[in-house]
Write a protein that holds these residues in place. Sequence first.
Motif, short mmCIF file in Angstrom:
data_model
loop_
_atom_site.label_atom_id
_atom_site.label_comp_id
_atom_site.label_asym_id
_atom_site.label_seq_id
_atom_site.Cartn_x
_atom_site.Cartn_y
_atom_site.Cartn_z
N MET A 160 -47.96 -123.95 -10.70
CA MET A 160 -46.83 -123.66 -9.82
C MET A 160 -46.47 -122.19 -9.86
O MET A 160 -46.30 -121.53 -8.82
CB MET A 160 -45.61 -124.50 -10.23
N LYS A 161 -46.34 -121.64 -11.07
CA LYS A 161 -45.93 -120.23 -11.21
C LYS A 161 -47.00 -119.31 -10.63
O LYS A 161 -46.68 -118.35 -9.91
CB LYS A 161 -45.70 -119.90 -12.68
N SER A 162 -48.25 -119.62 -10.89
CA SER A 162 -49.34 -118.79 -10.37
C SER A 162 -49.35 -118.79 -8.84
O SER A 162 -49.55 -117.74 -8.22
CB SER A 162 -50.68 -119.31 -10.90
N ALA A 163 -49.11 -119.95 -8.25
CA ALA A 163 -49.10 -120.04 -6.79
C ALA A 163 -47.98 -119.20 -6.20
O ALA A 163 -48.18 -118.50 -5.19
CB ALA A 163 -48.96 -121.50 -6.36
N LEU A 164 -46.81 -119.24 -6.81
CA LEU A 164 -45.68 -118.45 -6.32
C LEU A 164 -45.95 -116.96 -6.49
O LEU A 164 -45.62 -116.15 -5.60
CB LEU A 164 -44.40 -118.85 -7.05
N GLN A 165 -46.55 -116.57 -7.60
CA GLN A 165 -46.84 -115.16 -7.85
C GLN A 165 -47.83 -114.60 -6.84
O GLN A 165 -47.77 -113.43 -6.47
CB GLN A 165 -47.37 -114.97 -9.27
N LYS A 166 -48.74 -115.43 -6.36
CA LYS A 166 -49.74 -114.97 -5.40
C LYS A 166 -49.13 -114.57 -4.06
O LYS A 166 -49.76 -113.82 -3.29
CB LYS A 166 -50.79 -116.05 -5.18
N ILE A 167 -47.93 -115.08 -3.77
CA ILE A 167 -47.27 -114.68 -2.51
C ILE A 167 -46.08 -113.76 -2.79
O ILE A 167 -45.20 -113.61 -1.95
CB ILE A 167 -46.83 -115.91 -1.70
N GLY A 168 -46.06 -113.18 -4.00
CA GLY A 168 -45.05 -112.18 -4.31
C GLY A 168 -43.75 -112.70 -4.88
O GLY A 168 -42.77 -111.94 -5.00
N LEU A 169 -43.70 -113.96 -5.25
CA LEU A 169 -42.52 -114.52 -5.90
C LEU A 169 -42.77 -114.59 -7.41
O LEU A 169 -43.91 -114.63 -7.85
CB LEU A 169 -42.21 -115.91 -5.33
N HIS A 170 -41.71 -114.65 -8.20
CA HIS A 170 -41.92 -114.52 -9.64
C HIS A 170 -42.10 -115.83 -10.39
O HIS A 170 -42.83 -115.91 -11.35
CB HIS A 170 -40.78 -113.71 -10.29
N GLY A 171 -41.43 -116.88 -9.99
CA GLY A 171 -41.56 -118.15 -10.70
C GLY A 171 -40.80 -118.22 -12.00
O GLY A 171 -41.02 -119.14 -12.81
N ASN A 172 -39.88 -117.27 -12.24
CA ASN A 172 -39.14 -117.27 -13.50
C ASN A 172 -38.13 -118.41 -13.60
O ASN A 172 -37.61 -118.68 -14.68
CB ASN A 172 -38.41 -115.93 -13.69
N HIS A 173 -37.84 -119.04 -12.49
CA HIS A 173 -36.93 -120.18 -12.52
C HIS A 173 -37.64 -121.43 -13.05
O HIS A 173 -36.99 -122.45 -13.32
CB HIS A 173 -36.36 -120.45 -11.14
N LEU A 174 -38.96 -121.36 -13.20
CA LEU A 174 -39.73 -122.51 -13.68
C LEU A 174 -39.95 -122.47 -15.19
O LEU A 174 -39.91 -123.51 -15.84
CB LEU A 174 -41.10 -122.56 -12.98
N VAL A 175 -40.19 -121.28 -15.72
CA VAL A 175 -40.39 -121.11 -17.16
C VAL A 175 -39.61 -119.89 -17.62
O VAL A 175 -39.42 -118.94 -16.86
CB VAL A 175 -41.88 -120.95 -17.52
N ASP A 176 -39.17 -119.90 -18.89
CA ASP A 176 -38.41 -118.76 -19.41
C ASP A 176 -39.35 -117.68 -19.95
O ASP A 176 -40.58 -117.78 -19.80
CB ASP A 176 -37.40 -119.22 -20.47
N GLN A 177 -38.79 -116.69 -20.60
CA GLN A 177 -39.58 -115.56 -21.10
C GLN A 177 -40.59 -115.96 -22.17
O GLN A 177 -41.55 -115.24 -22.43
CB GLN A 177 -38.65 -114.47 -21.66
#
Length: 354
Positions: free
Chosen positions: A112-129
């Motif tokens: 999920m995070k990788s897919a969002l990052q590929k379109i310029g979104l961060h995905g930080n709402h899915l996993v923390d630091q």
Amino acid sequence: MSENQGRFTKDMLQNLLRDIRVEAGLNQVSLANRLGHPQSYVSKYESGERRLARCSVTRACDPLRKGGLMKPNPRFLEQTGVFWSNVRLISQLNGYTDRKTGQVKNPSLADMKSALQKIGLHGNHLVDQYNVATSFGQMLSEYFQHRANVLNSFVEPRLMDAQRAKDLFESLHSQLSPTCPIPMNKQKGEKRAPAYFTSIINMIIESNSDGLPCDYDPRELTTVTRSGEPIQTLSRRLDRAFPSPMDPIAVWEVKEYYYTTTFGSRVADGVYETLLDGMELQDLWENQGIKVEHYLMLDAHYTWWVCGRSYLCRIIDMLHMGSVDEVLFGYEVMERLPTIVQNWVDRVRTGIAS
């Protein structure tokens, strides 16, 4: 584990599967029909002649589970628009189906995070630091797992092809001698035949409605009244209404596409029509406090499963967004619809009594 221990465990499994089937009140033929296999399939695994893989054991038990019906899972009801925005976008980016296995995908948080990052979104709402799932990310992950499980294990086995639907139609027609409408499909030539799924539904409703009327082909818009005045009229005519399109207890759409060779716009439009109906009925409930039960009943294994799994995912999403109260897939109408109709009858009788 010793050889004897392994044989004992196998015997225990055979006995357990047989005992569960008997407790559910099913013979081997009935269970085989629900699984989409001949009776010999059940006979062989209960006798030990056929060895079942783990996934096959799950599938064999699935029709026997209580509460396996396709109503929304309460855990995912009343999620926010942000939640469903993530579900839709991540589904689009990751794809709905694993092309190698033919199964509906269950994306990991990393996917999920990788897919969002590929379109310029961060995905930080899915996993923390620390790369640990947030509560939002965990809920999304659990929903995707739920959606994949119900479609792969519950829905797919229940979707029928034309021959299976024809056999079921002919069996019911012989048993019930119905007086309800038996509509014809819209095919020509050799494919011209009764609309099997629609007719199965009509016969089940007639046989469980305790003599109450049902409009099997409404020629008017669904309207709800109060104190002699209309308070909500839907935008389009629905397929069926009980007991009538004027102040109905329930309305439903039937989508059977046994002879469709591609998943065209007509099929897709049917999904979005149900979404529109659901929005209007939600408005009726939220603003007027009147509940009209809303169902979607669909069938055709090739159309919906082989060609349209992405739309099945959207339908499960619609179910949990509250756009439809329950979806009945293929053979599930045999398992679930009699109880639903009996509940409609109770609602009508209670209303008359009061």
